[in-house]
Design a protein around this motif. Structure first.
Motif, PDB file in Angstrom:
ATOM      1  N   MET A 201       0.949  -0.979  -0.309  1.00 23.24           N
ATOM      2  CA  MET A 201       0.030  -0.046  -0.238  1.00 23.24           C
ATOM      3  C   MET A 201       0.980   1.574  -0.203  1.00 23.24           C
ATOM      4  N   LEU A 202       1.967   1.277   0.468  1.00 20.53           N
ATOM      5  CA  LEU A 202       2.848   2.339   0.970  1.00 20.53           C
ATOM      6  C   LEU A 202       3.849   2.760  -0.467  1.00 20.53           C
ATOM      7  N   GLY A 203       4.099   1.378  -1.138  1.00 22.49           N
ATOM      8  CA  GLY A 203       3.780   1.763  -2.575  1.00 22.49           C
ATOM      9  C   GLY A 203       3.039   2.417  -3.226  1.00 22.49           C
ATOM     10  N   GLU A 204       2.481   1.924  -4.114  1.00 26.92           N
ATOM     11  CA  GLU A 204       1.072   2.661  -4.201  1.00 26.92           C
ATOM     12  C   GLU A 204       0.779   3.573  -4.625  1.00 26.92           C
ATOM     13  N   VAL A 205       0.413   4.221  -3.169  1.00 29.49           N
ATOM     14  CA  VAL A 205       0.005   5.847  -2.757  1.00 29.49           C
ATOM     15  C   VAL A 205       1.244   6.123  -3.227  1.00 29.49           C
ATOM     16  N   LEU A 206       2.670   5.890  -3.344  1.00 31.76           N
ATOM     17  CA  LEU A 206       3.986   6.910  -2.935  1.00 31.76           C
ATOM     18  C   LEU A 206       4.132   7.215  -4.468  1.00 31.76           C
ATOM     19  N   PHE A 207       3.501   5.711  -5.504  1.00 31.91           N
ATOM     20  CA  PHE A 207       3.002   6.215  -6.645  1.00 31.91           C
ATOM     21  C   PHE A 207       2.295   7.094  -7.369  1.00 31.91           C
ATOM     22  N   LEU A 208       1.299   7.049  -6.651  1.00 30.24           N
ATOM     23  CA  LEU A 208       0.277   8.297  -6.857  1.00 30.24           C
ATOM     24  C   LEU A 208       0.527   9.526  -6.993  1.00 30.24           C
ATOM     25  N   TRP A 209       0.850   9.762  -5.634  1.00 26.82           N
ATOM     26  CA  TRP A 209       1.182  11.096  -5.531  1.00 26.82           C
ATOM     27  C   TRP A 209       2.675  11.628  -6.235  1.00 26.82           C
ATOM     28  N   CYS A 210       3.219  11.050  -6.624  1.00 28.27           N
ATOM     29  CA  CYS A 210       5.178  11.065  -6.884  1.00 28.27           C
ATOM     30  C   CYS A 210       4.374  11.346  -8.333  1.00 28.27           C
ATOM     31  N   CYS A 211       3.698  10.570  -9.221  1.00 24.43           N
ATOM     32  CA  CYS A 211       3.720  10.436 -10.543  1.00 24.43           C
ATOM     33  C   CYS A 211       2.283  11.727 -10.682  1.00 24.43           C
ATOM     34  N   ASN A 212       1.719  11.678 -10.094  1.00 27.18           N
ATOM     35  CA  ASN A 212       0.934  12.921 -10.325  1.00 27.18           C
ATOM     36  C   ASN A 212       1.156  13.831  -9.645  1.00 27.18           C
ATOM     37  N   LEU A 213       2.130  14.712  -8.976  1.00 28.75           N
ATOM     38  CA  LEU A 213       2.528  15.917  -8.382  1.00 28.75           C
ATOM     39  C   LEU A 213       3.406  16.296  -9.735  1.00 28.75           C
ATOM     40  N   LEU A 214       4.495  15.498  -9.817  1.00 29.36           N
ATOM     41  CA  LEU A 214       6.035  15.611 -11.066  1.00 29.36           C
ATOM     42  C   LEU A 214       4.985  15.932 -12.574  1.00 29.36           C
ATOM     43  N   CYS A 239       2.279   9.450 -18.611  1.00 30.44           N
ATOM     44  CA  CYS A 239       2.981   8.360 -18.357  1.00 30.44           C
ATOM     45  C   CYS A 239       4.167   7.989 -18.267  1.00 30.44           C
ATOM     46  N   VAL A 240       5.227   9.113 -18.381  1.00 29.13           N
ATOM     47  CA  VAL A 240       6.850   9.069 -18.425  1.00 29.13           C
ATOM     48  C   VAL A 240       6.832   9.051 -17.091  1.00 29.13           C
ATOM     49  N   MET A 241       5.961   9.723 -16.685  1.00 27.54           N
ATOM     50  CA  MET A 241       6.213  10.180 -14.663  1.00 27.54           C
ATOM     51  C   MET A 241       6.438   8.978 -14.578  1.00 27.54           C
ATOM     52  N   GLY A 242       4.675   8.190 -14.640  1.00 23.92           N
ATOM     53  CA  GLY A 242       4.373   7.040 -14.554  1.00 23.92           C
ATOM     54  C   GLY A 242       6.315   6.023 -14.224  1.00 23.92           C
ATOM     55  N   ILE A 243       6.495   5.621 -15.986  1.00 27.13           N
ATOM     56  CA  ILE A 243       7.633   5.145 -15.353  1.00 27.13           C
ATOM     57  C   ILE A 243       8.823   5.467 -14.605  1.00 27.13           C
ATOM     58  N   ALA A 244       9.234   6.669 -14.559  1.00 28.39           N
ATOM     59  CA  ALA A 244      10.147   6.574 -13.653  1.00 28.39           C
ATOM     60  C   ALA A 244      10.328   6.722 -12.545  1.00 28.39           C
ATOM     61  N   VAL A 245       9.192   7.086 -12.133  1.00 25.46           N
ATOM     62  CA  VAL A 245       8.531   6.521 -10.971  1.00 25.46           C
ATOM     63  C   VAL A 245       8.508   5.334 -10.308  1.00 25.46           C
ATOM     64  N   VAL A 247       9.758   2.583 -10.703  1.00 25.85           N
ATOM     65  CA  VAL A 247      11.707   2.344 -10.240  1.00 25.85           C
ATOM     66  C   VAL A 247      11.826   2.828  -8.929  1.00 25.85           C
ATOM     67  N   LEU A 248      11.269   4.078  -8.762  1.00 27.22           N
ATOM     68  CA  LEU A 248      11.267   4.262  -7.485  1.00 27.22           C
ATOM     69  C   LEU A 248      10.778   3.578  -6.244  1.00 27.22           C
ATOM     70  N   THR A 249       9.242   2.664  -6.438  1.00 25.86           N
ATOM     71  CA  THR A 249       8.316   2.928  -5.203  1.00 25.86           C
ATOM     72  C   THR A 249       8.618   0.899  -5.433  1.00 25.86           C
ATOM     73  N   TYR A 250       9.325   0.521  -7.326  1.00 24.85           N
ATOM     74  CA  TYR A 250       9.810  -0.982  -6.818  1.00 24.85           C
ATOM     75  C   TYR A 250       9.929  -2.113  -5.948  1.00 24.85           C
ATOM     76  N   PRO A 251      11.121  -1.278  -5.256  1.00 30.32           N
ATOM     77  CA  PRO A 251      11.316  -1.682  -3.791  1.00 30.32           C
ATOM     78  C   PRO A 251      10.350  -2.411  -2.898  1.00 30.32           C
ATOM     79  N   PHE A 252       9.201  -1.464  -2.491  1.00 29.50           N
ATOM     80  CA  PHE A 252       7.897  -1.709  -1.857  1.00 29.50           C
ATOM     81  C   PHE A 252       7.219  -2.761  -2.060  1.00 29.50           C
ATOM     82  N   ILE A 253       6.842  -3.469  -3.357  1.00 28.76           N
ATOM     83  CA  ILE A 253       6.324  -4.016  -3.882  1.00 28.76           C
ATOM     84  C   ILE A 253       6.945  -5.274  -4.006  1.00 28.76           C
ATOM     85  N   LEU A 254       8.443  -5.596  -4.850  1.00 22.70           N
ATOM     86  CA  LEU A 254       9.100  -6.689  -3.515  1.00 22.70           C
ATOM     87  C   LEU A 254       8.857  -7.120  -2.194  1.00 22.70           C
ATOM     88  N   VAL A 255       8.897  -6.255  -1.863  1.00 19.99           N
ATOM     89  CA  VAL A 255       9.153  -6.569  -0.547  1.00 19.99           C
ATOM     90  C   VAL A 255       7.825  -7.611  -0.079  1.00 19.99           C
TER      91      VAL A 255
END
Length: 314
Positions: A201-214, A239-245, A247-255
């Motif tokens: 959930m943390l990874g998904e929330v972080l992805f949403l905020w970073c992607c939309n704000l950037l 879309c481009v921001m989603g791809i970039a972000v 990478v940053l949030t992937y570790p949350f999904i892996l964990v």
């Protein structure tokens, strides 16, 4: 005076309401069917990804060189890995753990639709399209929808992950969906269905905020209105921001995925393959120390640099 056919409560109104209701039902059914179809098509990709995440590498790496002449070990890509699964379990083996994922996709679609309807009713706004307040408000609504959807579907995600992870040790502990529910509930209780929920959930929330704000800041301050293709560029920014972000949030999904398997009785989640983690932070620290926080993020060109290799025989 209104004509009789236009009066409220007339058969014409009833027929119109019934037609609208049928159209909405047909649209919802179509969305569910498309979602199920996409889930089926993409399942082999996620299956291979999960096996890579848990560190299962059944095929030996091959020696190769980069464009600059550096020797590297290339790990098998998706097609080689999928071929190995078919060789061991047959073509049906590529769809191990599919039924919980289909159920998860269906529930997610329904929950998102219902919650979005309620959110839209309560969030009427006349603010400018580019206002930061509007972006924050919309992202907050998306966050609520995403979190509720994750809570509703995470138990099925855990079941699917464990069914797929059985490939590593060739176990059959988790069979059909209902047997998975019974097994997890008897051994771990309700908490067993929500292992790994927090990092996911943390990874998904972080992805949403970073992607939309950037995307908002780039569209507002970095793209000049005088540029002829400004509107076209803005349409791709998110879309481009989603791809970039991602990478940053992937570790949350892996964990989250590793926690779903850890210490559940499967070889993929037990020593010596992996330590028993006390918490998801313990898992994160372990992966960070090993340099594996991005393990499974790529399906192709997976390579392990080496300092010295024996000469390659022609």
């Amino acid at each position: 005076m209104e004509p009789p056919e236009n009066l409220p409560g007339t058969p014409a109104d009833a027929d119109a309401d019934a037609h609208v209701s049928r159209a909405a039902m047909d649209a919802n059914t179509a969305v569910l069917l498309v979602g199920a179809g996409v889930t089926v098509i993409t399942h082999p990709l996620l299956y291979v990804k999960l096996l890579i995440q848990v560190g299962h590498e059944p095929l030996p790496p091959t020696v190769g060189t980069t464009l600059f002449g550096r020797k590297v070990l290339y790990l098998p890509g998706f097609f080689s890995y999928a071929h190995h699964i078919v060789k061991v379990d047959g073509k049906r083996g590529l769809f191990r753990g599919l039924s919980p994922r289909i159920m998860s996709s269906t529930i997610s679609t329904v929950v998102r639709s219902k919650v979005r309807q309620q959110v839209e009713v309560r969030s009427k706004t006349d603010e400018p399209q580019t206002s930061l307040r509007k972006v924050v408000k919309e992202t907050s609504h998306e966050m609520v929808i995403q979190c509720l959807s994750r809570v509703a579907t995470h138990p099925f995600h855990v079941m699917s992950i464990r069914c797929m992870a059985q490939f590593v040790g060739r176990e059959d502990k988790y069979g059909g969906m209902f047997s998975c529910i019974i097994k997890i509930f008897k051994e771990e209780g309700i908490a067993g269905f929500y292992i790994g929920l927090i990092p996911h959930m943390l990874g998904e929330v972080l992805f949403l905020w970073c992607c939309n704000l950037l995307a908002h800041f780039i569209n507002t301050y970095a793209i000049d209105e005088s540029f002829g293709q400004a509107s076209a560029v803005r349409s791709y920014t998110k879309c481009v921001m989603g791809i970039a972000v991602s990478v940053l949030t992937y570790p949350f999904i892996l964990v989250a995925d590793l926690m779903a398997v850890n210490n559940c009785g499967l070889a993929a989640g037990l020593p010596p393959r992996t330590p028993i983690f006390k918490s998801w932070l313990h898992c994160w620290n372990h992966l960070s120390a090993e340099g594996h926080l991005l393990r499974g993020s790529s399906f192709f060109f997976r390579r392990v640099p080496v300092t010295s290799l024996p000469p390659i025989q022609d």
